[in-house]
Design an enzyme around this catalytic site. Sequence first.
Site, PDB file in Angstrom:
ATOM      1  CE1 TYR A   1     -45.430  41.035 -21.333  1.00 36.85           C
ATOM      2  CE2 TYR A   1     -43.452  41.666 -22.533  1.00 36.85           C
ATOM      3  CZ  TYR A   1     -44.741  41.932 -22.133  1.00 36.85           C
ATOM      4  OH  TYR A   1     -45.355  43.094 -22.544  1.00 36.85           O
TER       5      TYR A   1
ATOM      6  CE  LYS B   1     -46.089  45.511 -24.959  1.00 33.70           C
ATOM      7  NZ  LYS B   1     -47.086  46.553 -25.294  1.00 33.70           N
TER       8      LYS B   1
END
Length: 255
Positions: free
Chosen positions: A154, A161
Amino acid sequence: MSGILDGKRILITGVLMESSIAFHTAKVAQEQGAEVILTAFPRPTLTERIAKKLPKPAKVIELDVTNTEHLDRLAGLVRDELGSLDGVVHSIGFAPQDALGGNFLNTPFESVATAMHVSAFSLKSLAMACKPLMSEGGSIVGLTFDAQFAWPQYDWMGPAKAALEATSRYLARDLGKDHIRCNLISAGPIGSMAAKSIPGFTELADVWNTRSPLAWNMADPEPAGRGVVALLSDFFPKTTGEIIHVDGGVHMMGA
């Protein structure tokens, strides 16, 4: 039978495919009585095609959240269609390929800056663009992927995020006086277009096969969409700055 969004007017970003959480948010919102308007980028025609699969027609407006001209004209275009807004859904995230897939230590700042701008700062941009339409207050809901942890593959979407989650809290703080709530849904992995752009995404998603207390179906975005609709409704009138997990319970499992 009345729905929990009866009479609400909702703007939803990020409807790219029928498999997206945003599409199912729009579908459930319409089923619950809302009038929905969609935004799209970079291909509004793709969103218009997908929108035909919704229960009711929905207007599509082109919106690049990094484009000041697009943001400045948004309120006028939405006002022409709906008059005002009661809710806004932020379902936008992007990182260049060199910011994903195990390249964390070598990603150049330009790519990190793009990920942060599109995935985090855009929540503030979208909120401020829509704020003039929310004079009676309302609800802003975004989508995150639990930023408490470092996930395989990720990479820089993780810090993006985390920035999104912090941005939501600060928006909740500053927009509360205008009776505008800002919350996030932290969803488990869904086989959407955004997910498929992450190299090695299946490795990340495999965690849910072994650790989710509630059986998790990557092909079913509707639970997350229902979570968004719940936060858009009046059933959370004093909840703001919150992150609600719709992830089968993985977030609370120690091992």
